[in-house]
Design a protein around this motif. Sequence first.
Motif, PDB file in Angstrom:
ATOM      1  N   ARG A 106     -60.799 -14.428  14.461  1.00 60.62           N
ATOM      2  CA  ARG A 106     -61.706 -15.293  13.694  1.00 60.62           C
ATOM      3  C   ARG A 106     -61.024 -15.768  12.416  1.00 60.62           C
ATOM      4  NH1 ARG A 106     -67.245 -15.990  13.765  1.00 60.62           N
ATOM      5  NH2 ARG A 106     -67.363 -14.337  15.310  1.00 60.62           N
ATOM      6  N   LEU A 107     -60.319 -14.874  11.745  1.00 60.99           N
ATOM      7  CA  LEU A 107     -59.643 -15.239  10.508  1.00 60.99           C
ATOM      8  C   LEU A 107     -58.534 -16.253  10.745  1.00 60.99           C
ATOM      9  CD1 LEU A 107     -59.702 -11.748   8.843  1.00 60.99           C
ATOM     10  CD2 LEU A 107     -60.720 -13.826   7.887  1.00 60.99           C
ATOM     11  N   HIS A 108     -57.942 -16.247  11.922  1.00 58.08           N
ATOM     12  CA  HIS A 108     -56.946 -17.266  12.272  1.00 58.08           C
ATOM     13  C   HIS A 108     -57.580 -18.658  12.184  1.00 58.08           C
ATOM     14  CE1 HIS A 108     -53.427 -18.993  14.231  1.00 58.08           C
ATOM     15  NE2 HIS A 108     -54.256 -19.629  15.034  1.00 58.08           N
ATOM     16  N   THR A 109     -58.798 -18.773  12.670  1.00 57.54           N
ATOM     17  CA  THR A 109     -59.534 -20.035  12.591  1.00 57.54           C
ATOM     18  C   THR A 109     -59.811 -20.401  11.138  1.00 57.54           C
ATOM     19  OG1 THR A 109     -60.571 -19.667  14.729  1.00 57.54           O
ATOM     20  CG2 THR A 109     -61.680 -21.204  13.254  1.00 57.54           C
ATOM     21  N   TYR A 110     -60.193 -19.415  10.337  1.00 55.11           N
ATOM     22  CA  TYR A 110     -60.495 -19.667   8.932  1.00 55.11           C
ATOM     23  C   TYR A 110     -59.258 -20.115   8.158  1.00 55.11           C
ATOM     24  CZ  TYR A 110     -64.930 -17.212   9.829  1.00 55.11           C
ATOM     25  OH  TYR A 110     -66.140 -16.819  10.307  1.00 55.11           O
ATOM     26  N   VAL A 111     -58.111 -19.539   8.473  1.00 52.59           N
ATOM     27  CA  VAL A 111     -56.853 -19.974   7.847  1.00 52.59           C
ATOM     28  C   VAL A 111     -56.620 -21.446   8.150  1.00 52.59           C
ATOM     29  CG1 VAL A 111     -54.331 -19.757   7.908  1.00 52.59           C
ATOM     30  CG2 VAL A 111     -55.755 -17.695   7.781  1.00 52.59           C
ATOM     31  N   GLY A 112     -56.791 -21.816   9.416  1.00 50.00           N
ATOM     32  CA  GLY A 112     -56.607 -23.217   9.809  1.00 50.00           C
ATOM     33  C   GLY A 112     -57.574 -24.149   9.100  1.00 50.00           C
ATOM     34  N   ASP A 113     -58.823 -23.718   8.968  1.00 53.77           N
ATOM     35  CA  ASP A 113     -59.815 -24.536   8.265  1.00 53.77           C
ATOM     36  C   ASP A 113     -59.404 -24.757   6.812  1.00 53.77           C
ATOM     37  OD1 ASP A 113     -61.347 -24.569  10.584  1.00 53.77           O
ATOM     38  OD2 ASP A 113     -62.800 -23.079   9.854  1.00 53.77           O
ATOM     39  N   ALA A 114     -58.960 -23.695   6.152  1.00 57.54           N
ATOM     40  CA  ALA A 114     -58.547 -23.806   4.751  1.00 57.54           C
ATOM     41  C   ALA A 114     -57.320 -24.704   4.616  1.00 57.54           C
ATOM     42  CB  ALA A 114     -58.268 -22.422   4.176  1.00 57.54           C
ATOM     43  N   ARG A 152     -56.421 -27.150   6.601  1.00 53.17           N
ATOM     44  CA  ARG A 152     -56.815 -28.548   6.829  1.00 53.17           C
ATOM     45  C   ARG A 152     -57.430 -29.166   5.579  1.00 53.17           C
ATOM     46  NH1 ARG A 152     -57.674 -26.563  11.677  1.00 53.17           N
ATOM     47  NH2 ARG A 152     -59.871 -26.018  11.413  1.00 53.17           N
ATOM     48  N   ASP A 153     -58.038 -28.331   4.735  1.00 48.72           N
ATOM     49  CA  ASP A 153     -58.624 -28.811   3.481  1.00 48.72           C
ATOM     50  C   ASP A 153     -57.662 -28.648   2.308  1.00 48.72           C
ATOM     51  OD1 ASP A 153     -60.992 -29.619   4.630  1.00 48.72           O
ATOM     52  OD2 ASP A 153     -62.105 -27.813   4.075  1.00 48.72           O
ATOM     53  N   ASP A 154     -56.401 -28.359   2.609  1.00 49.04           N
ATOM     54  CA  ASP A 154     -55.369 -28.194   1.586  1.00 49.04           C
ATOM     55  C   ASP A 154     -55.753 -27.160   0.530  1.00 49.04           C
ATOM     56  OD1 ASP A 154     -53.548 -30.050   2.687  1.00 49.04           O
ATOM     57  OD2 ASP A 154     -54.719 -31.708   1.831  1.00 49.04           O
ATOM     58  N   ASP A 155     -56.377 -26.080   0.972  1.00 49.31           N
ATOM     59  CA  ASP A 155     -56.767 -25.001   0.060  1.00 49.31           C
ATOM     60  C   ASP A 155     -55.879 -23.785   0.348  1.00 49.31           C
ATOM     61  OD1 ASP A 155     -57.990 -22.996  -1.436  1.00 49.31           O
ATOM     62  OD2 ASP A 155     -60.017 -23.755  -1.036  1.00 49.31           O
ATOM     63  N   GLN A 156     -54.699 -23.788  -0.254  1.00 47.26           N
ATOM     64  CA  GLN A 156     -53.715 -22.733   0.009  1.00 47.26           C
ATOM     65  C   GLN A 156     -54.196 -21.376  -0.482  1.00 47.26           C
ATOM     66  OE1 GLN A 156     -51.029 -23.438   1.934  1.00 47.26           O
ATOM     67  NE2 GLN A 156     -50.939 -21.214   2.032  1.00 47.26           N
ATOM     68  N   GLU A 157     -54.914 -21.369  -1.599  1.00 43.23           N
ATOM     69  CA  GLU A 157     -55.420 -20.105  -2.131  1.00 43.23           C
ATOM     70  C   GLU A 157     -56.351 -19.431  -1.120  1.00 43.23           C
ATOM     71  OE1 GLU A 157     -57.646 -18.387  -6.110  1.00 43.23           O
ATOM     72  OE2 GLU A 157     -58.042 -20.464  -5.506  1.00 43.23           O
ATOM     73  N   LEU A 158     -57.246 -20.210  -0.545  1.00 40.93           N
ATOM     74  CA  LEU A 158     -58.174 -19.661   0.443  1.00 40.93           C
ATOM     75  C   LEU A 158     -57.440 -19.265   1.725  1.00 40.93           C
ATOM     76  CD1 LEU A 158     -61.105 -18.939   0.949  1.00 40.93           C
ATOM     77  CD2 LEU A 158     -61.465 -21.284   1.781  1.00 40.93           C
TER      78      LEU A 158
END
Length: 75
Positions: free
Chosen positions: A31-39, A41-47
């Motif tokens: 699940r976290l793999h998906t969340y990394v991809g989402d972040a 895609r939004d150019d949120d490296q911190e997240l």
Amino acid sequence: MATEAGTVTGTKDKTYNVIWFVEQCLSNTLRLHTYVGDAERDDDQELADFFRRAQETSRKGAEQGKALLAQRLKG
């Protein structure tokens, strides 16, 4: 008096609990793999980095649980 559910499942509660823990850690890692991809895609490296650290923690938990389970199943 509480009864041990292993009489129903054929697996002692404490063993089942370790199996459950490993499954949850692995599921969380996916699940976290998906969340990394989402972040990303939004150019949120911190997240993305935050989710990567959480993913690594879940991966470590799964590895530790698998090792514990293997050790206990041998003996």
